[in-house]
Scaffold this active site. Sequence first.
Site, PDB file in Angstrom:
ATOM      1  N   SER A  89     -15.620  63.630  -1.756  1.00 27.82           N
ATOM      2  CA  SER A  89     -15.913  62.423  -2.495  1.00 27.82           C
ATOM      3  C   SER A  89     -16.783  61.408  -1.832  1.00 27.82           C
ATOM      4  O   SER A  89     -17.502  61.335  -1.431  1.00 27.82           O
ATOM      5  CB  SER A  89     -14.214  61.871  -2.453  1.00 27.82           C
ATOM      6  N   HIS A 193     -12.442  60.146 -10.142  1.00 30.36           N
ATOM      7  CA  HIS A 193     -12.864  61.329 -10.734  1.00 30.36           C
ATOM      8  C   HIS A 193     -12.714  61.590 -12.397  1.00 30.36           C
ATOM      9  O   HIS A 193     -11.905  62.321 -12.685  1.00 30.36           O
ATOM     10  CB  HIS A 193     -13.029  62.236  -8.774  1.00 30.36           C
TER      11      HIS A 193
END
Length: 317
Positions: A89, A193
Amino acid sequence: MLVLVAPGQGAQTPGFLTPWLDLPGAADRVAAWSDAIGLDLVHYGTQADADAIRDTAVAQPLLVAAGILSAAALGDTAEIAPGAVAGHSVGEITAAAFAGVLDDTAALGLVRKRGLAMADAAAITETGMSALLGGDPEVSVAHLEKLGLTPANVNGAGQIVAAGTLEQLAALNEDMPEGVRKIVPLKVAGAFHTHHMAPAVDALAKAAAELTPGDPKVTYVSNKDGQTVATGAEVLERLVGQVANPVRWDLCMETFKALGVTALIEMCPGGTLTGLAKRALPGVKTLALKTPDDLDAARELIAAAADSAAAAAGADA
């Protein structure tokens, strides 16, 4: 082969930066970064409580700063000579700094804008993320989609992270997929996400367009699909799209395996990714940099990996 990895949001804990600031020059360096991005990283890394550092706009720059600082304590990338770098991430921005795609100031500036944009997107709808431990990935993914949730992080080693509205996550707690033994809410403030982050993509694209990236100096593994990326322009393009698309850390670990990984070091605040590696990459030596007390062990692991690489090269010759 040595791999350097950087953790994502949720790895932060109150005061975790404190011991790192005692290293020579570290406090001045972090203070300069703070001035550059308009955020007091020293305060948030040493004195702020868990709620304050859960804020997306704070957590993301704090994690990238800690990752860069801990890597610098080991030496520059040329000295460490990793075979590959990757980040989970927001840790992908840290990895971009390791690889020389972005300098430290550019990386911190980009992540500051990323955190603010994602915080704004998260404020539109109350959302969150929860980790599913155990179970069959295909069964879990199908179950999540039935509930309207997104499998936002497919982490491998029996872990998938679900993301969506708080109502959807509450329904998941009442209706767990078959085989899942536990659901753990994550210390994040949004459904990262996923499509909920779409408003942040344009803002990040504008920020990325102002940068001049370098091509990676070491193999850069993207968590979009576990593929290696050869140009700085593509790294930036993937960093932009990543905020609204799932993280495939399972595929990154498959790439590490294919590249011949023998050792993995996770930058501060380490722990999460080494835990996954221990389960998914048996036989690979792992080390998490939590405090400067871990630096000597990390240097020993780096030296051992270098010796192994040299021995393998000699055998091939």
